[in-house]
Design an enzyme around this catalytic site. Structure first.
Site, PDB file in Angstrom:
ATOM      1  N   CYS A   1       1.617  37.958 -11.233  1.00 66.81           N
ATOM      2  CA  CYS A   1       1.413  37.009 -12.327  1.00 66.81           C
ATOM      3  C   CYS A   1       0.885  37.730 -13.581  1.00 66.81           C
ATOM      4  O   CYS A   1       1.640  38.407 -14.251  1.00 66.81           O
ATOM      5  CB  CYS A   1       0.513  35.865 -11.865  1.00 66.81           C
TER       6      CYS A   1
ATOM      7  N   HIS B   1       2.289  34.251  -6.600  1.00 68.05           N
ATOM      8  CA  HIS B   1       1.066  34.724  -5.936  1.00 68.05           C
ATOM      9  C   HIS B   1       1.267  34.814  -4.428  1.00 68.05           C
ATOM     10  O   HIS B   1       0.938  33.870  -3.704  1.00 68.05           O
ATOM     11  CB  HIS B   1      -0.092  33.764  -6.226  1.00 68.05           C
TER      12      HIS B   1
ATOM     13  N   GLU C   1      -0.430  36.337  -2.362  1.00 67.52           N
ATOM     14  CA  GLU C   1      -1.738  36.374  -1.697  1.00 67.52           C
ATOM     15  C   GLU C   1      -2.253  34.978  -1.359  1.00 67.52           C
ATOM     16  O   GLU C   1      -3.204  34.834  -0.596  1.00 67.52           O
ATOM     17  CB  GLU C   1      -2.761  37.131  -2.569  1.00 67.52           C
TER      18      GLU C   1
END
Length: 188
Positions: A81, A169, A171
């Site tokens: 991002c 994202h 994660e």
């Protein structure tokens, strides 16, 4: 021997990246100040957050030039991002640029503000994975980079030599595909 990854911890979801690395057996530590760069590491993660704030903090903390030097000298780096924005050579809707080490153009906040955040399941290197987009950019011109993922016809992940960038994202989801891809880049 497992990889040791430095995670830029100035802002954003850096702890979530550390958890993913741990699940894959990689060691990580946080970069918060210049002295943290004295530790040895095999790769760098630049998390999401706010690219303008991160760019400002990188300069104020004297981290900008040393980190750019690591990237230019082929240190594997993964930006998500805002991290992707920091790596991009050009930002379509912003006259600033940061590291500028990936020959591509990105569009900041391309899907709108916080309300424009969304979840998708798309292919990353041929495998369907979950993707969470939060005030996300996209790649408007892939330039000299290799396309790794598209979402709704827009480029959302790319690789250039030692650099990996994703608009989403990884994660924030259970899937480990993108982090494993990054660790495999380090082994190359």
């Amino acid at each position: 021997m497992s990889a040791r990854i430095a995670v830029l911890a100035l802002q954003g979801a850096f702890i979530e990246h550390e958890k993913k690395l741990s699940q894959l057996g990689a060691e990580s530590f946080e970069i918060r100040q210049l002295s943290d760069l004295n530790k040895s590491f095999d790769g760098l993660i630049i998390p999401g957050g706010e690219s303008t704030v991160q760019g400002k903090l990188l300069r104020e903390l004297d981290l900008f030039e040393p980190l750019k030097s690591f990237i230019v000298q082929d240190m594997p780096v993964f930006g998500t991002c805002a991290g992707m924005i920091l790596l991009a050579e050009k930002i379509e809707n912003d006259d600033r640029s940061y590291f500028g080490t990936m020959p591509m153009t990105v569009r900041r906040n391309a899907y709108g503000r916080q309300l424009g955040s969304f979840y998708a399941e798309e292919k990353f290197c041929g495998k369907i994975i979950p993707m969470t987009f939060i005030r996300a950019p996209y790649i408007s011109d892939i330039g000299g980079c290799e396309l790794l993922a598209e979402t709704d016809g827009r480029a959302t992940a790319a690789r250039y030599k030692n650099q990996l960038a994703a608009a989403f994202h990884p994660e924030l989801n259970e899937d480990l595909t993108v982090h494993k891809y990054f660790l495999d880049m380090i082994k190359e």
